[in-house]
Design a protein around this motif. Structure first.
Motif, PDB file in Angstrom:
ATOM      1  N   GLY A  61      10.534  -3.101 -22.382  1.00  0.00           N
ATOM      2  CA  GLY A  61       9.438  -3.084 -21.427  1.00  0.00           C
ATOM      3  C   GLY A  61       9.621  -3.978 -20.225  1.00  0.00           C
ATOM      4  N   ALA A  62      10.563  -4.920 -20.284  1.00  0.00           N
ATOM      5  CA  ALA A  62      10.795  -5.799 -19.148  1.00  0.00           C
ATOM      6  C   ALA A  62      11.510  -5.022 -18.042  1.00  0.00           C
ATOM      7  N   GLN A  63      11.113  -5.250 -16.800  1.00  0.00           N
ATOM      8  CA  GLN A  63      11.688  -4.523 -15.671  1.00  0.00           C
ATOM      9  C   GLN A  63      12.493  -5.462 -14.784  1.00  0.00           C
ATOM     10  N   PRO A  64      13.507  -4.944 -14.091  1.00  0.00           N
ATOM     11  CA  PRO A  64      14.355  -5.794 -13.252  1.00  0.00           C
ATOM     12  C   PRO A  64      13.584  -6.411 -12.099  1.00  0.00           C
ATOM     13  N   PRO A  65      13.723  -7.704 -11.861  1.00  0.00           N
ATOM     14  CA  PRO A  65      12.993  -8.354 -10.760  1.00  0.00           C
ATOM     15  C   PRO A  65      13.201  -7.704  -9.395  1.00  0.00           C
ATOM     16  N   PRO A  66      14.445  -7.311  -9.018  1.00  0.00           N
ATOM     17  CA  PRO A  66      14.619  -6.799  -7.655  1.00  0.00           C
ATOM     18  C   PRO A  66      13.889  -5.487  -7.359  1.00  0.00           C
ATOM     19  N   LEU A  67      13.309  -4.829  -8.380  1.00  0.00           N
ATOM     20  CA  LEU A  67      12.511  -3.645  -8.094  1.00  0.00           C
ATOM     21  C   LEU A  67      11.339  -3.957  -7.170  1.00  0.00           C
ATOM     22  N   TRP A  68      10.870  -5.223  -7.205  1.00  0.00           N
ATOM     23  CA  TRP A  68       9.798  -5.617  -6.288  1.00  0.00           C
ATOM     24  C   TRP A  68      10.251  -5.587  -4.832  1.00  0.00           C
ATOM     25  N   GLY A  69      11.549  -5.501  -4.612  1.00  0.00           N
ATOM     26  CA  GLY A  69      12.069  -5.365  -3.264  1.00  0.00           C
ATOM     27  C   GLY A  69      12.244  -3.925  -2.829  1.00  0.00           C
ATOM     28  N   ASP A  70      11.795  -2.980  -3.634  1.00  0.00           N
ATOM     29  CA  ASP A  70      11.828  -1.549  -3.325  1.00  0.00           C
ATOM     30  C   ASP A  70      10.419  -1.152  -2.885  1.00  0.00           C
ATOM     31  N   GLU A  71      10.269  -0.765  -1.618  1.00  0.00           N
ATOM     32  CA  GLU A  71       8.942  -0.476  -1.075  1.00  0.00           C
ATOM     33  C   GLU A  71       8.200   0.582  -1.894  1.00  0.00           C
ATOM     34  N   SER A  72       8.873   1.646  -2.284  1.00  0.00           N
ATOM     35  CA  SER A  72       8.189   2.715  -3.018  1.00  0.00           C
ATOM     36  C   SER A  72       7.685   2.211  -4.367  1.00  0.00           C
ATOM     37  N   HIS A  73       8.442   1.330  -5.003  1.00  0.00           N
ATOM     38  CA  HIS A  73       8.021   0.769  -6.283  1.00  0.00           C
ATOM     39  C   HIS A  73       6.752  -0.064  -6.107  1.00  0.00           C
ATOM     40  N   VAL A  74       6.724  -0.908  -5.090  1.00  0.00           N
ATOM     41  CA  VAL A  74       5.555  -1.768  -4.875  1.00  0.00           C
ATOM     42  C   VAL A  74       4.346  -0.924  -4.485  1.00  0.00           C
ATOM     43  N   ARG A  75       4.558   0.075  -3.647  1.00  0.00           N
ATOM     44  CA  ARG A  75       3.438   0.952  -3.294  1.00  0.00           C
ATOM     45  C   ARG A  75       2.866   1.639  -4.529  1.00  0.00           C
ATOM     46  N   SER A  76       3.734   2.046  -5.448  1.00  0.00           N
ATOM     47  CA  SER A  76       3.241   2.709  -6.659  1.00  0.00           C
ATOM     48  C   SER A  76       2.495   1.731  -7.555  1.00  0.00           C
ATOM     49  N   LEU A  77       2.921   0.463  -7.580  1.00  0.00           N
ATOM     50  CA  LEU A  77       2.227  -0.536  -8.379  1.00  0.00           C
ATOM     51  C   LEU A  77       0.819  -0.794  -7.847  1.00  0.00           C
ATOM     52  N   LEU A  78       0.677  -0.867  -6.532  1.00  0.00           N
ATOM     53  CA  LEU A  78      -0.614  -1.178  -5.921  1.00  0.00           C
ATOM     54  C   LEU A  78      -1.509   0.055  -5.823  1.00  0.00           C
ATOM     55  N   GLY A  79      -0.906   1.198  -5.599  1.00  0.00           N
ATOM     56  CA  GLY A  79      -1.634   2.454  -5.579  1.00  0.00           C
ATOM     57  C   GLY A  79      -2.697   2.538  -4.504  1.00  0.00           C
ATOM     58  N   GLU A  80      -3.776   3.242  -4.816  1.00  0.00           N
ATOM     59  CA  GLU A  80      -4.848   3.471  -3.852  1.00  0.00           C
ATOM     60  C   GLU A  80      -5.836   2.326  -3.797  1.00  0.00           C
ATOM     61  N   ARG A  81      -5.542   1.263  -4.503  1.00  0.00           N
ATOM     62  CA  ARG A  81      -6.437   0.099  -4.485  1.00  0.00           C
ATOM     63  C   ARG A  81      -6.248  -0.741  -3.237  1.00  0.00           C
ATOM     64  N   VAL A  82      -5.249  -0.409  -2.416  1.00  0.00           N
ATOM     65  CA  VAL A  82      -5.001  -1.155  -1.189  1.00  0.00           C
ATOM     66  C   VAL A  82      -4.930  -0.206  -0.002  1.00  0.00           C
ATOM     67  N   THR A  83      -5.169  -0.769   1.171  1.00  0.00           N
ATOM     68  CA  THR A  83      -5.060  -0.032   2.421  1.00  0.00           C
ATOM     69  C   THR A  83      -4.221  -0.849   3.399  1.00  0.00           C
ATOM     70  N   ASP A  84      -3.971  -0.280   4.559  1.00  0.00           N
ATOM     71  CA  ASP A  84      -3.273  -0.987   5.636  1.00  0.00           C
ATOM     72  C   ASP A  84      -1.949  -1.592   5.175  1.00  0.00           C
ATOM     73  N   VAL A  85      -1.206  -0.840   4.395  1.00  0.00           N
ATOM     74  CA  VAL A  85       0.075  -1.341   3.899  1.00  0.00           C
ATOM     75  C   VAL A  85       1.079  -1.386   5.040  1.00  0.00           C
ATOM     76  N   GLN A  86       1.712  -2.530   5.192  1.00  0.00           N
ATOM     77  CA  GLN A  86       2.795  -2.681   6.156  1.00  0.00           C
ATOM     78  C   GLN A  86       3.996  -3.273   5.424  1.00  0.00           C
ATOM     79  N   ALA A  87       5.148  -2.683   5.617  1.00  0.00           N
ATOM     80  CA  ALA A  87       6.338  -3.130   4.901  1.00  0.00           C
ATOM     81  C   ALA A  87       7.554  -3.081   5.820  1.00  0.00           C
ATOM     82  N   ARG A  88       8.388  -4.065   5.676  1.00  0.00           N
ATOM     83  CA  ARG A  88       9.639  -4.080   6.434  1.00  0.00           C
ATOM     84  C   ARG A  88      10.665  -4.907   5.669  1.00  0.00           C
ATOM     85  N   THR A  89      11.921  -4.561   5.848  1.00  0.00           N
ATOM     86  CA  THR A  89      12.990  -5.388   5.312  1.00  0.00           C
ATOM     87  C   THR A  89      13.530  -6.263   6.433  1.00  0.00           C
TER      88      THR A  89
END
Length: 277
Positions: A176-204
Motif C-alpha cells: 500500500g505504500a506509494q513512491p514519494p516522487p509521485l507527488w511530483g506528477d501533476e496528474s497524480h496530485v490532481r487526482s488526489l485532490l479531485g473536485e474538492r479544489v479549484t483554481d489549480v495552478q501547476a508548473r515544474t
C-alpha cells in the motif's frame, strides 16, 4: 517528514520506522545548505501574509514554516519527527520569529476541520506512505476558499532519479505504500485532490544547487545527512559489493547533472489550489 505515532494501529510499526528514518543523519543541514530557496518559493506561491493561519505538513526543521512566520502569519509546523524541531526552533529564534511546533501525522492530522487559511508542504507530505489519506487531510483542515500548496520532487528530476537508483538496494516497501516522487506528477496530485479544489495552478521548475563540487561530494553528503539514503546503506551494510555499486551509481548521478562549476538543476513540481466550497 510527516506522519506520527497516533496513526491507526495497523500502521504503527511503519510510522515508527519513518520517524526513525528522518531522525537519522542531519536533515536540517539538507534544508539549510542544499534547498533553502524552496520554502520561500512555496510561501510566495501561496500568498501567505499577515493574519493568515498556516499549517506546514511535514515541516521538518521549518524551511517553509519559518519564512511563512516571517510574513506575519500564525504558523503551525507539524511533522512526524519531533527530533527535527530543536534545529527549527534555533533557526526561528535566529530569524527573529516564533511559531508552534507539533508532532503530527500527515495521514491523521490532529486539527479541526477548516482550521487554516493556508495548508502547504515543501518536499514533506510526499514522504507519507499513503498518498490519498494525506491529501484528504490536507484538504480537510483548509477552510473553504483557503489555499493549498505543494512543492514536490518530480519522478524524472534529480531526486526522483536518486530514489529510483536506491530502490533495488532497499527492502521492499510495505503493502500500500506509494513512491514519494509521485507527488511530483501533476496528474497524480490532481487526482488526489479531485473536485474538492479549484483554481489549480501547476508548473515544474528547477532548483539550482551549488553545494557539491563533485558527484562524490553529493553522494557522501547524502550518505551522512539524508535519512532515506542512510537507511538504504544500512540495509546493505553487510554486502560490500552492493555498497560499492550504489556508491558508483550515486556518484555518477551527481556527475550526470553537473552543469559546470559544481552547479546542478533539481526539478520540482509547484502546485497551488483553493479549497472549493
Amino acid at each position: 517528514m510527516s506522519e506520527s505515532t497516533t496513526a491507526p494501529t495497523g500502521d504503527h510499526a511503519l510510522k515508527v520506522k519513518h520517524r526513525a528514518m528522518w531522525a537519522l543523519g542531519d536533515y536540517p543541514a539538507v534544508a539549510t545548505e542544499v534547498i533553502p530557496e524552496l520554502g520561500p518559493i512555496l510561501v510566495s506561491a501561496c500568498e501567505v501574509g499577515p493574519g493568515d493561519r498556516v499549517l506546514d505538513v511535514g515541516a521538518g526543521s521549518g524551511n517553509a514554516a519559518i519564512p511563512a512566520a516571517l510574513t506575519g502569519a500564525t504558523v503551525v509546523a507539524s511533522d512526524l519527527t519531533p527530533e527535527l524541531f530543536d534545529a527549527g526552533r534555533r533557526d526561528a529564534d535566529a530569524a527573529g520569529t516564533t511559531l508552534t511546533w507539533q508532532e503530527a501525522d500527515a495521514e491523521a492530522l490532529p486539527f479541526d476541520d477548516a482550521s487554516f487559511d493556508v495548508a502547504f508542504s515543501c518536499v514533506g507530505i510526499m514522504f507519507a506512505p499513503h498518498h490519498q489519506p494525506s491529501a484528504d487531510e490536507l484538504v480537510r483542515v483548509t477552510r473553504p476558499g483557503g489555499r493549498i500548496g505543494l512543492l514536490s520532487w518530480t519522478p524524472a528530476g534529480f531526486i526522483g532519479r536518486m530514489f529510483a537508483i536506491m530502490k533495488p538496494y532497499a527492502p521492499p516497501p510495505p503493502p500500500g505504500a506509494q513512491p514519494p516522487p509521485l507527488w511530483g506528477d501533476e496528474s497524480h496530485v490532481r487526482s488526489l485532490l479531485g473536485e474538492r479544489v479549484t483554481d489549480v495552478q501547476a508548473r515544474t521548475a528547477n532548483l539550482r544547487v551549488e553545494r557539491f563540487a563533485t558527484g562524490e561530494e553529493f553522494r557522501d553528503f547524502f550518505k551522512a545527512a539524508y535519512g532515506p539514503t542512510i537507511a538504504v546503506y544500512r540495509a546493505i551494510a553487510g554486502e560490500p559489493d552492493r555498497v560499492a555499486a550504489l556508491d558508483r551509481e550515486l556518484a555518477e548521478l551527481g556527475r550526470s547533472y553537473d552543469l559546470g562549476g559544481g552547479a546542478m538543476d533539481w526539478e520540482y513540481l509547484l502546485l497551488t489550489a483553493r479549497r472549493a466550497g
